[in-house]
Enzyme design. Structure first.
Site, short mmCIF file in Angstrom:
data_model
loop_
_atom_site.label_atom_id
_atom_site.label_comp_id
_atom_site.label_asym_id
_atom_site.label_seq_id
_atom_site.Cartn_x
_atom_site.Cartn_y
_atom_site.Cartn_z
N LYS A 1 0.87 -1.18 0.00
CA LYS A 1 0.00 0.00 0.00
C LYS A 1 0.90 1.23 0.00
O LYS A 1 1.66 1.46 0.94
CB LYS A 1 -0.90 0.00 1.24
CG LYS A 1 -1.78 1.24 1.31
CD LYS A 1 -2.79 1.14 2.42
CE LYS A 1 -3.59 2.42 2.53
NZ LYS A 1 -4.59 2.37 3.59
N LYS B 1 -2.02 -1.51 -3.99
CA LYS B 1 -2.91 -0.35 -3.92
C LYS B 1 -2.09 0.93 -3.96
O LYS B 1 -1.14 1.03 -3.20
CB LYS B 1 -3.68 -0.42 -2.60
CG LYS B 1 -4.61 0.73 -2.36
CD LYS B 1 -5.16 0.65 -0.97
CE LYS B 1 -5.93 1.95 -0.73
NZ LYS B 1 -6.33 2.11 0.63
#
Ligand code: PBG
Ligand code: ZN
Length: 320
Positions: free
Chosen positions: A191, A244
């Protein structure tokens, strides 16, 4: 002459040799549930996305159910926020109540619970804060408690998005000790600290009130480090790993697809809002762009796509 155009001559041939297809069963739709009554608040930076109170959720659930996608990713927005995010692991908290409501109405709908403290802390950071530092090890027990509480409420899957080190192992251990040995963990493994989360922070009311998230989320320049994050989450017991955002990180998605574990990609809020804004201006063909983007994420190697376009995309895929 080499004639690659031969197989592009008509739709039937193109369909025959198409390498990548997006299936609506691979799509997950993020939802925002807010404390209070009779609320359906539009999120201004995310056209088409709303915050719902539990008593208004039914209409959205019906839509999700009818769309044929696999399920949803739930984010709760509590009234009460404090230093230790106590609403996050309150068995009667907003997210827990929403999950119970959803699973009662739609037992077969996949409910994935995002696990992070930022929506629940007064300072808006994803972990415990002391002297303006975000503490890692002190955060782990809170994430574990939150995960168990969400599993108890009926969550089918736990998705930690905090980026603390060691959280997958800590959460796995707590889930197991509390009898949730069969609840999978989908880890937000790679992330990145990203400007693309801007609209989400309006939707989830989770912007940090000082500093930023760069001491725990990854530097957007680091592809190899992303693989180390993924490897350590797999070792710690993740069942699904995630990259992400998606579109600006397709190289990472591609590299992550080499691991023999299901891979999710999160097509995040900013990616959604940019498409919506351009479409509203009549600058792009929305359906075409969305299907192109989702196909690109799939082509890069994702098995699962979390996207705010899910409901519309499911319709468009049907039309294709
Ligand atoms: C919470 C969380 C965020 C997103 C998912 N979980 C925001 C953040 O880390 O700031 C972003 C999702 C999106 O932008 O759509 N940690
Ligand atoms: Zn967070």
């Amino acid at each position: 002459m080499k004639r690659l155009r031969r197989l592009r001559a008509n739709k039937t041939l193109r369909n025959l040799v198409r390498e990548t297809r997006v299936d609506k069963k691979e799509l997950i739709y993020p939802i925002f549930v807010i404390e209070g009554e009779n609320i359906k608040n539009p999120v201004p930076s995310m056209p088409g996305i709303f915050q719902y109170s539990v008593d208004r959720l039914a209409e959205l659930l019906e839509e999700i159910h009818n769309s044929g996608i696999s399920g949803l990713l739930i984010f709760g927005i509590p009234k009460h926020k404090d230093e230790l995010a106590t609403s996050a692991y309150d068995d009667n908290g907003i997210t827990q109540r929403a999950i119970k409501f959803i699973k009662e109405k739609y037992p077969e709908m996949l409910v994935i619970a995002d696990v992070c403290l930022c929506e629940y802390t007064s300072h808006g950071h994803c972990g415990v804060v002391k002297d303006d530092l975000i503490l890692n090890d002190e955060t782990l027990p809170l994430l574990s408690k939150m995960s168990v509480s969400l599993a108890k409420a009926g969550a089918d899957m736990i998705a930690p998005s905090d980026m603390m080190d060691g959280r997958v192992a800590a959460i796995r251990k707590s889930l197991d000790e509390n009898g949730f040995v069969n609840t999978p963990i989908m880890a937000y493994s790679a992330k990145f600290a990203s400007g693309y989360y801007g609209p989400f922070r309006d939707a989830a009311e989770s912007a940090p009130c000082f500093g930023d998230r760069r001491t725990y989320q990854m530097d957007s320049a680091n592809g190899r480090e992303a693989l180390r994050e993924i490897e350590s989450d797999i070792e710690e017991g993740a069942d699904i790993v995630m990259v992400k955002p998606a579109l600006a990180y397709l190289d990472v998605v591609k590299e992550a697809s080499q691991y023999n574990i299901p891979l999710a990609a999160y097509n995040v809020s900013g990616e959604y809002s940019m498409v919506k804004a351009a479409a509203q201006n009549g600058w792009i063909d929305e359906k075409r762009i969305v299907l192109e983007n989702l196909t690109a994420i799939k082509r890069a190697g994702a098995d699962i796509i979390i996207t705010y376009h899910a409901l519309e995309a499911a319709k468009w895929l049907e039309e294709e």
